[in-house]
Scaffold this active site. Structure first.
Site, mmCIF file in Angstrom:
data_model
loop_
_atom_site.group_PDB
_atom_site.id
_atom_site.type_symbol
_atom_site.label_atom_id
_atom_site.label_comp_id
_atom_site.label_asym_id
_atom_site.label_seq_id
_atom_site.Cartn_x
_atom_site.Cartn_y
_atom_site.Cartn_z
ATOM 1 N N ASP A 95 6.219 -13.938 -22.219
ATOM 2 C CA ASP A 95 6.992 -14.904 -21.449
ATOM 3 C C ASP A 95 7.646 -16.000 -22.281
ATOM 4 O O ASP A 95 8.532 -16.697 -21.813
ATOM 5 C CB ASP A 95 6.103 -15.565 -20.380
ATOM 6 C CG ASP A 95 4.943 -16.353 -20.981
ATOM 7 O OD1 ASP A 95 4.745 -16.310 -22.209
ATOM 8 O OD2 ASP A 95 4.215 -17.023 -20.219
ATOM 9 N N HIS A 96 7.221 -16.148 -23.533
ATOM 10 C CA HIS A 96 7.698 -17.268 -24.343
ATOM 11 C C HIS A 96 8.934 -16.937 -25.186
ATOM 12 O O HIS A 96 9.644 -17.854 -25.606
ATOM 13 C CB HIS A 96 6.589 -17.747 -25.287
ATOM 14 C CG HIS A 96 5.648 -18.738 -24.674
ATOM 15 N ND1 HIS A 96 4.959 -18.483 -23.515
ATOM 16 C CD2 HIS A 96 5.284 -19.988 -25.057
ATOM 17 C CE1 HIS A 96 4.201 -19.529 -23.224
ATOM 18 N NE2 HIS A 96 4.391 -20.461 -24.144
ATOM 19 N N ASP A 160 -3.287 -20.727 -24.443
ATOM 20 C CA ASP A 160 -2.203 -21.596 -24.004
ATOM 21 C C ASP A 160 -2.857 -22.758 -23.283
ATOM 22 O O ASP A 160 -3.779 -22.556 -22.475
ATOM 23 C CB ASP A 160 -1.247 -20.853 -23.070
ATOM 24 C CG ASP A 160 -0.004 -21.666 -22.752
ATOM 25 O OD1 ASP A 160 1.070 -21.333 -23.274
ATOM 26 O OD2 ASP A 160 -0.102 -22.629 -21.977
ATOM 27 N N ARG A 448 5.777 -30.949 -19.435
ATOM 28 C CA ARG A 448 5.907 -31.775 -20.640
ATOM 29 C C ARG A 448 7.348 -32.211 -20.830
ATOM 30 O O ARG A 448 8.275 -31.479 -20.500
ATOM 31 C CB ARG A 448 5.424 -31.016 -21.881
ATOM 32 C CG ARG A 448 3.925 -30.781 -21.830
ATOM 33 C CD ARG A 448 3.339 -30.309 -23.144
ATOM 34 N NE ARG A 448 1.894 -30.205 -22.964
ATOM 35 C CZ ARG A 448 1.159 -29.173 -23.360
ATOM 36 N NH1 ARG A 448 1.717 -28.162 -23.984
ATOM 37 N NH2 ARG A 448 -0.139 -29.159 -23.142
ATOM 38 N N SER A 642 0.318 -28.523 -26.772
ATOM 39 C CA SER A 642 0.065 -27.086 -26.725
ATOM 40 C C SER A 642 -1.193 -26.703 -27.494
ATOM 41 O O SER A 642 -1.623 -27.395 -28.415
ATOM 42 C CB SER A 642 1.273 -26.344 -27.313
ATOM 43 O OG SER A 642 0.979 -24.998 -27.543
ATOM 44 N N ARG A 644 -1.295 -24.312 -29.510
ATOM 45 C CA ARG A 644 -0.853 -23.486 -30.642
ATOM 46 C C ARG A 644 -1.665 -23.766 -31.899
ATOM 47 O O ARG A 644 -1.653 -24.848 -32.463
ATOM 48 C CB ARG A 644 0.648 -23.661 -30.887
ATOM 49 C CG ARG A 644 1.095 -25.016 -31.343
ATOM 50 C CD ARG A 644 2.593 -25.169 -31.289
ATOM 51 N NE ARG A 644 3.065 -25.179 -29.915
ATOM 52 C CZ ARG A 644 4.180 -25.798 -29.510
ATOM 53 N NH1 ARG A 644 4.935 -26.431 -30.362
ATOM 54 N NH2 ARG A 644 4.542 -25.772 -28.253
#
Length: 753
Positions: A95-96, A160, A448, A642, A644
């Site tokens: 999806d990213h 995520d 965000r 995030s 990440r």
């Protein structure tokens, strides 16, 4: 029929006994959060009453979800773990990596072409290791999880930060870095410091323009971006039961913006309705059998001040619609007061874009409420003053919305319907109406709004609101428009007012979809070959990190970051997403968004080897080439945002040994630990001011690294003077072992060998 129903039945079978035992051990009634935590202990039946905010505890999550940007590094790590199959149900969602530009069909085709190598890699690894794979276009991970995998009383982790969305269906769902997910995929325990508990009592019922989004916008204003750190936020009360399941998901989703470990709601009728509507009546039937175990004890909710570490009360009857921003999601302003504030602050009043969707607000109910406003604009002949972009949450949502005529309403307003993907919410937006750093305002229903996040422009003022409020503000084209009280002039010169939004909780004709986008893995993946081209710029097999060691002398200050330094500042998204599977290439974005405290510039730091000012990654590579370790210094809530783990892996790859800050965001601190680095906090945060641009750093007692023992750092200044600084840390013995071995993954490989 639900996915993994046998696993869910097993959870429900053991939950009553474990909760009863936990209640006996703790010696008092339990919140829902405590019930789920104690029911998912790695050792099974509870034997210890854990101290909130103190004790590290091993848990056994029920499942894992990964999105394509983070899945690459997580699966590259899992490939080194020596396992033939994942130990718990796991899914990957693409999806990213889909950029929003022209519209769904064209954008999806372009993504499938440009990211084919990455999608093929993720599909083949998923097939080999027994992982469910959701194709590009299937939907946004958190909406797909809510529709298919979330279940009341369960525990899941996801790579995520907005994994917490599943709390809307009564889970304890927590965002983690890829290395944490690898532990659980490999059949190991997952460690978490037992959270504190924040209770939010909701009374009354939403009305008029106020939505579930306004609940979390209000809470963010109260708690700020770090007020929930180390805590689970548990919502309860009659107001909570009056919310839809997807509305609950919206509230939990944006709990990531207050730093919360996760947020959750007790099982109720709205969750049962949602389960049955999404073809999971079997879960609802099982949940109903243990209903009292899937919510907090009555005594807790009757006297919440006795059972929560902090308590907030919100009356939904009087709650006003909000828009939060710009540049931070906790700057909460009621809509009717925003115009005056904007004028005082010099924020652009003209609104250029309204963006609806993202994992936070892309449900059927969200689209119907926004569409009810858009239809009024069409019917009342009001021409939208701003551009519109729509991101449906999943193919099931998109297909059903198209069938029911919702998408046509937006298209009649000249909106662009983008792919069922994250799009602008994570910077995947090729915005054609602006060039350079033009100052402008957008409104969106995302979570965000950090500087540069949506479109890469540091001067885009982004405001967060509900889908229906975004629609109204975009139609008016003005940030100071208040649809509750203000009028618009239509194309015929008439004065018209928008009526209150009307939403439909669940589609009256049920959900429908032709191809949801799911690919089941083969039963035996041993013959599946995963290939990575050694010359690829997108993918790179990982090499184990070498232990940093307990002697750090002559380290150089790489950067002293000033102010807010989120994971977006440390490892930007947007165009950099293409390198998420190639550690060396993506490391070229390391800390390029962080503000240097000495010159207030980004990506412009002093190279102590030659005295020149260069980009942060360039200076880090220069130090690494000479065998010199470096350290990063930061402010409060460092690593906010995030999950990440690239924000930890990139510094590790480029020779950063330690990150010393005033305070950490939870996930980032854990990610640093997992990669075998030192994540330290100032014992005296004013010592941040002592650190100078040309400093050389010596660790004086790292050989004594132990739990609850401060470390001593010597900062040697250019003029030969020195400052001794004490640093705190939160490492326990197993985490110190990660440091000693070079990373948590190194330890897993050693144990599996």
């Amino acid at each position: 029929m639900a996915f993994d129903i046998d696993m869910i039945k097993k959870v429900y079978k053991t939950m009553p006994e474990r909760v009863d035992k936990a209640r006996q051990i703790v010696g008092k009634p339990l919140t829902l959060s405590e019930k789920i935590l104690y029911a998912h202990l790695w050792d099974g039946e509870p034997t210890t009453a854990f101290r909130r905010g103190k004790d590290y505890v091993d848990f056994a999550p029920d499942r894992i979800a990964c999105q394509d940007a983070t899945a690459q590094m997580a699966l590259l790590q899992f490939m080194q773990a020596g396992k033939a199959k994942v130990a718990v149900p796991t899914t990957v969602h693409c999806d990213h990596l889909i950029q929003a530009k022209q519209g769904a069909a064209a954008d999806l085709k372009r993504a499938n072409d440009s990211s084919k190598e990455v999608f093929d890699f993720l599909a083949s690894v998923s097939n080999k290791y027994g992982i469910g794979f959701w194709k590009p276009g299937a939907g946004i991970i958190h909406q797909v999880v809510l529709e298919n995998y979330a279940f009341p009383g369960g525990m899941m982790i996801g790579t995520d930060s907005h994994t917490v969305n599943a709390g809307g269906l009564g889970m304890v769902a927590i965002g983690v870095g890829g290395a944490d997910a690898v532990d659980v995929m490999a059949g190991m325990a997952w460690e978490l410091k037992f959270p504190k508990l924040i209770g939010v009592k909701l009374t009354g019922k939403l009305n008029g323009w106020t939505s579930a989004k306004d609940v979390i916008l209000k809470v963010a204003g109260i708690l700020t971006v770090k007020g929930g750190t180390g805590a689970i936020v548990e919502y309860f009360g009659p107001g909570a039961k009056n919310l839809s399941c997807t509305g609950k998901g919206t509230i939990c989703n944006m709990g990531a913006e207050i730093g919360a470990t996760t947020s959750t709601f007790g099982y109720d009728d709205s969750m049962e309705r949602y389960l049955r509507a999404t073809d999971r009546a079997d879960i609802a039937d099982e949940a109903n059998k243990i209903r009292e175990y899937l919510t907090g004890d009555d005594e807790v909710y009757a006297n919440p001040e006795q059972y929560f570490d902090e308590l907030i009360e919100i009356d939904l009857d009087t709650l006003r619609p909000h828009l939060n921003g710009p540049f931070t999601p906790d700057l909460a302003t009621p809509v009717g007061e925003l115009g005056q504030l904007a004028k005082e602050k010099g924020w652009p009043i003209k609104v250029d874009w309204g963006l609806i969707g993202s994992c936070t607000n892309s449900s059927y109910e969200d689209l119907t409420r926004a569409a009810s406003i858009a239809k009024q604009a069409v019917d009342k002949k009001i021409k939208s003053k701003a551009d519109f972009g729509i991101n449906p949450g999943s193919e099931q949502i998109r297909y059903t919305a198209e069938r029911d005529g919702l998408l046509k309403i937006f298209e009649d307003l000249d909106a662009t319907v983008f792919t069922n993907a994250c799009g602008p919410c994570i910077g995947q937006w090729d915005r054609s109406d602006l060039k350079g750093d033009e100052k402008n305002t957008i409104v969106h229903s995302f979570n965000r709004n950090f500087s540069k996040r949506a479109d890469g422009n540091p001067n885009t003022h982004a405001f967060v609101g509900s889908p229906e409020m975004v629609a109204a503000i975009a139609i008016s084209g003005r940030l100071d428009f208040d649809p509750v009280n203000d009028y618009l002039i239509n194309e015929e010169g008439e004065k018209v007012k928008l009526d209150e939004p009307k939403g439909i909780e669940l589609p009256p004709n049920g959900f429908d979809v032709e191809d949801a986008g799911y690919v089941e893995p083969v039963a035996d993946g041993s013959n599946v070959v995963v290939e990575v081209n050694p010359t690829s710029e997108r993918l790179q097999l990982l090499e184990p990190f070498t232990p940093i060691g307990n002697t750090i002398k002559g380290a150089k200050l790489l950067i002293k970051a000033f102010g807010k330094c989120t994971t977006d500042h440390i490892s930007m998204a947007g165009p950099w997403l293409r390198f998420r599977g190639h550690l060396d290439n993506i490391s070229n974005n390391m800390l390029i968004g962080a503000v240097n405290a000495y010159n207030k510039k980004t990506n412009f730091v002093k190279n102590q080897l030659n005295g020149e000012y260069e980009g942060v990654p360039d200076v880090a590579r220069a130090y690494k080439a000479k065998g010199i370790k470096s350290i990063v210094v930061g402010d409060h809530n460092y690593g906010e945002g995030s999950s990440r783990e690239h924000a930890a892996m990139e510094p590790r790859h480029l020779g950063v040994a330690a990150v010393l800050v005033k305070s950490f965001a939870r996930i980032h601190e854990t990610n640093l630990k997992k990669q075998g680095m030192l994540g330290l906090t100032f014992a005296n945060e004013n010592d941040y001011d002592l650190i100078q641009e040309d400093d050389t750093i010596n660790f004086l007692d790292l050989y004594q690294f132990a739990p609850d023992k401060q470390l001593t750092l010597e900062f040697v200044h250019k003029d030969g003077t020195k400052d001794i600084i004490k640093a705190n840390h939160s490492y326990n013995l197993p985490q110190i072992e990660w440091f000693n071995e070079g990373s948590a993954l190194n330890l897993i490989k050693k144990q599996n060998a």
